[in-house]
Design an enzyme around this catalytic site. Structure first.
Site, mmCIF file in Angstrom:
data_model
loop_
_atom_site.group_PDB
_atom_site.id
_atom_site.type_symbol
_atom_site.label_atom_id
_atom_site.label_comp_id
_atom_site.label_asym_id
_atom_site.label_seq_id
_atom_site.Cartn_x
_atom_site.Cartn_y
_atom_site.Cartn_z
ATOM 1 N N ARG A 125 -0.310 3.631 -1.443
ATOM 2 C CA ARG A 125 0.410 4.749 -1.878
ATOM 3 C C ARG A 125 1.869 4.556 -1.799
ATOM 4 O O ARG A 125 2.530 4.260 -0.780
ATOM 5 C CB ARG A 125 -0.035 5.710 -0.770
ATOM 6 C CG ARG A 125 0.108 7.439 -1.214
ATOM 7 C CD ARG A 125 0.031 8.309 -0.250
ATOM 8 N NE ARG A 125 1.078 8.093 0.804
ATOM 9 C CZ ARG A 125 0.896 8.325 1.995
ATOM 10 N NH1 ARG A 125 -0.272 8.279 2.732
ATOM 11 N NH2 ARG A 125 1.812 7.988 2.857
ATOM 12 N N GLU A 144 9.106 4.514 0.125
ATOM 13 C CA GLU A 144 8.446 3.271 0.479
ATOM 14 C C GLU A 144 6.997 3.324 -0.245
ATOM 15 O O GLU A 144 6.654 4.076 -0.723
ATOM 16 C CB GLU A 144 8.043 3.372 2.127
ATOM 17 C CG GLU A 144 7.266 4.528 2.390
ATOM 18 C CD GLU A 144 6.999 4.474 3.851
ATOM 19 O OE1 GLU A 144 7.414 3.646 4.625
ATOM 20 O OE2 GLU A 144 6.169 5.413 4.432
ATOM 21 N N ASN A 146 3.285 2.241 0.971
ATOM 22 C CA ASN A 146 2.020 1.939 1.967
ATOM 23 C C ASN A 146 1.035 0.994 1.433
ATOM 24 O O ASN A 146 0.183 1.521 0.641
ATOM 25 C CB ASN A 146 1.510 3.136 2.429
ATOM 26 C CG ASN A 146 2.623 4.188 2.962
ATOM 27 O OD1 ASN A 146 3.159 4.194 4.091
ATOM 28 N ND2 ASN A 146 3.151 4.996 2.037
ATOM 29 N N SER A 151 -3.250 7.057 4.098
ATOM 30 C CA SER A 151 -3.949 8.144 4.355
ATOM 31 C C SER A 151 -3.805 9.428 3.477
ATOM 32 O O SER A 151 -3.119 9.570 2.947
ATOM 33 C CB SER A 151 -4.109 8.531 5.978
ATOM 34 O OG SER A 151 -2.649 8.976 6.080
ATOM 35 N N LYS A 305 9.255 -3.195 4.922
ATOM 36 C CA LYS A 305 10.512 -2.793 4.552
ATOM 37 C C LYS A 305 11.388 -3.981 4.228
ATOM 38 O O LYS A 305 12.149 -3.709 3.075
ATOM 39 C CB LYS A 305 11.227 -2.188 5.932
ATOM 40 C CG LYS A 305 10.297 -0.757 6.416
ATOM 41 C CD LYS A 305 10.152 0.249 5.408
ATOM 42 C CE LYS A 305 9.404 1.260 5.902
ATOM 43 N NZ LYS A 305 8.133 1.162 6.368
ATOM 44 N N LYS A 364 15.656 1.674 8.811
ATOM 45 C CA LYS A 364 14.228 1.638 8.552
ATOM 46 C C LYS A 364 13.838 0.194 9.538
ATOM 47 O O LYS A 364 14.158 -0.808 8.878
ATOM 48 C CB LYS A 364 13.856 1.394 7.129
ATOM 49 C CG LYS A 364 14.052 2.846 6.513
ATOM 50 C CD LYS A 364 13.470 2.836 5.265
ATOM 51 C CE LYS A 364 12.903 4.047 4.483
ATOM 52 N NZ LYS A 364 12.097 3.984 3.625
ATOM 53 N N GLU A 368 5.251 1.057 10.292
ATOM 54 C CA GLU A 368 4.618 2.238 9.194
ATOM 55 C C GLU A 368 3.863 3.309 10.078
ATOM 56 O O GLU A 368 4.192 3.208 11.485
ATOM 57 C CB GLU A 368 3.140 1.597 8.687
ATOM 58 C CG GLU A 368 3.229 0.273 7.770
ATOM 59 C CD GLU A 368 4.371 0.692 6.544
ATOM 60 O OE1 GLU A 368 4.300 1.867 6.049
ATOM 61 O OE2 GLU A 368 5.200 -0.158 6.179
ATOM 62 N N GLY A 369 3.627 4.542 9.557
ATOM 63 C CA GLY A 369 3.056 5.358 10.105
ATOM 64 C C GLY A 369 3.956 6.604 10.533
ATOM 65 O O GLY A 369 3.434 7.510 11.099
ATOM 66 N N ARG A 450 3.402 16.251 0.384
ATOM 67 C CA ARG A 450 3.679 16.623 2.069
ATOM 68 C C ARG A 450 5.133 17.208 1.951
ATOM 69 O O ARG A 450 5.923 16.830 1.315
ATOM 70 C CB ARG A 450 3.603 15.314 2.896
ATOM 71 C CG ARG A 450 2.289 14.765 2.859
ATOM 72 C CD ARG A 450 2.319 13.221 3.671
ATOM 73 N NE ARG A 450 3.046 12.490 2.975
ATOM 74 C CZ ARG A 450 3.579 11.107 3.279
ATOM 75 N NH1 ARG A 450 3.073 10.842 4.434
ATOM 76 N NH2 ARG A 450 3.990 10.506 2.202
#
Length: 474
Positions: A125, A144, A146, A151, A305, A364, A368-369, A450
């Protein structure tokens, strides 16, 4: 970039009525999460947080994000096959970041042994924000990409229906009809099903590798049910189960509880806290197997990253995608400024620049997350502490993107209804399948919007900061 319901935002009775309808619609559609109090039980659940109203997204930038996704799929796949590039790019990072180093060690061990896996599945994603720029013209800028456990493809498949219902209740049926259908969970399942088919064993199962704490299970169930609908058997296991019950036969086929596993779909394994020594052993067992891993460890490394920063260097994309001039141009158009903090004169200059003007940048780490990035005074403090140490190479620096805020209501369980100044982030889901050297599937399969209140610098839905949204193209 205003949506056509600015008038509604001030009509408090209408908003209160719409919020009740919205929550019931979300529960009805299955936009659900388990509760923090009982994260592994489904007998008490609540709605996943979401916006009351869809957010305006410039249609040209939305189309640009979709148009470049197949290019990014191709790029991630190319990086995962390029040992020399990964070794060179991550050389400084693996000296100071133990997590990336452990992943890299498994990667090299599996390559030395010889890959048993011949079919490769990527579900990624690519996430963007809309930078308002100097003259106020919005531009698409990548945050970024993923490459592991991307998710909310499931829950976002059900969110547009909720927003359509809200708009109708607010007297805007015409606008409701303009919301785009969106079903990433079907597209993700399509990729998993294709990999399962190419693996070539009809009795083999798909294994979802899941976390110990599974609040976001319904998002995964959306994808899982798509596979059951295709008569593909799905099992859910944790690293601990793999350590205790996983095995390889002489052909390096993977077995769990006596069942052959065709595809391992990771919804776990992207942060250091996922691993103890047993879990690292389980990860090695999975990587050594013939099963299709989504992602395999090379693809997970492709999403770091440090790789993202290296891609922005002049000439790098051309070397990775020779002969794909148009794809390179499309990809590069989405890059924000990215800077290396490697040891040496270039890194010294970058560190000094960020310390002098920390509000211009984001720092950064290789994580992740959500919820890991550093901004402002915190960024300055961390850089001042590590500026003369090799530890700084475990970070990259990126220009801070400045989107234009809009007003919306963020609906969360047990929280008061109040209007917030918000910014949004658009993600495009991409799926590809490669057999040997042939790319047999390469598609953009849906989107995720989002939204969060402007006071929160960082964090996604799972991190408890952002909420699910639906784009309204303007």
């Amino acid at each position: 970039m205003a949506a056509p319901w600015e008038d509604v935002l001030r009509d408090i009775p209408a908003i209160q009525e719409a919020a009740v309808v919205a929550v019931d619609a979300a529960l009805l559609q299955g936009v659900l999460m388990r509760t923090e109090g009982q994260p592994n039980a489904s007998d008490v659940v609540n709605f996943a947080p979401f916006t009351l109203l869809p957010s305006a997204v410039p249609s040209a930038l939305f189309e640009q994000a979709y148009a470049v996704q197949q290019d990014f799929n191709m790029l991630v796949d190319a990086i995962s096959q390029n040992k020399e590039f990964l070794e060179h790019t991550l050389a400084s990072t693996i000296k100071v970041d133990d997590f990336t180093a452990r992943l890299f060690r498994i990667y090299t061990q599996v390559l030395e042994e010889g890959l048993a896996q011949s079919v490769f599945l990527g579900i990624n994603r690519s996430d963007y924000m809309f930078d308002s720029g100097v003259d106020g013209t919005p531009a698409l800028k990548q945050i970024e990409i993923n490459t592991i456990a991307a998710s909310f493809g499931g829950l976002t498949s059900r969110t547009a229906v909720v927003h359509g219902q809200v708009l109708k209740v607010l007297g805007k049926p015409q606008e409701a009809s303009h919301l785009l259908p969106n079903n990433p969970s079907r597209g993700l399942a399509l990729g998993i099903a294709k990999a399962w088919e190419l693996y070539g064993s009809p009795s083999a199962v798909v294994m979802f590798l899941v976390e110990e704490v599974q609040r976001n299970i319904f998002d995964q169930r959306c994808v899982e049910n798509e596979l059951w609908n295709r008569n593909i058997r799905v099992i859910r296991k944790r690293f601990r189960d793999v350590f205790e019950k996983g095995s390889l036969d002489e052909a390096r086929r993977l077995y769990m509880d006596g069942q052959e596993v065709a595809v391992v779909y990771y919804r776990e394994g992207y942060v250091p806290s996922s691993y103890d020594e047993q879990n690292w052993e389980a990860r090695l067992l999975l990587e050594r197997s013939r099963a299709v891993k989504c992602p395999d460890i090379a693809t997970q490394l492709a999403g770091t990253k440090k790789v993202q920063q290296e891609l922005s260097r002049p000439g790098t994309l051309e070397r990775l995608l020779p002969g794909h001039t148009e794809a390179v141009t499309r990809i590069r158009a989405t890059f924000a400024g990215l800077y290396s903090l490697d040891m040496g004169a270039e890194g010294d200059k970058v560190a000094a620049m960020a310390i002098a003007d920390p509000d211009r940048f984001v720092l950064k780490p290789q994580r992740e997350g959500g919820g890991n990035n550093l901004y402002g005074e915190e960024l300055r403090q961390v850089l001042e502490k590590v500026r003369d140490s090799p530890e700084r190479t475990s970070y990259i620096l990126m220009d801070k993107i400045k989107p234009r805020p809009a007003m919306n209501y963020l609906l969360r369980a047990h929280r008061p209804l109040q209007v917030s100044e918000c910014i949004s982030e658009l993600g495009i889901f991409g799926v590809y399948v490669r057999r040997g050297s042939e790319l047999v599937l390469n598609e953009a399969v849906g989107h995720l919007l989002r939204t969060k209140a402007v006071e929160h610098a960082d964090g996604g839905v799972a991190a408890g900061v952002a909420v699910l949204d639906t784009p309204y193209l303007v």
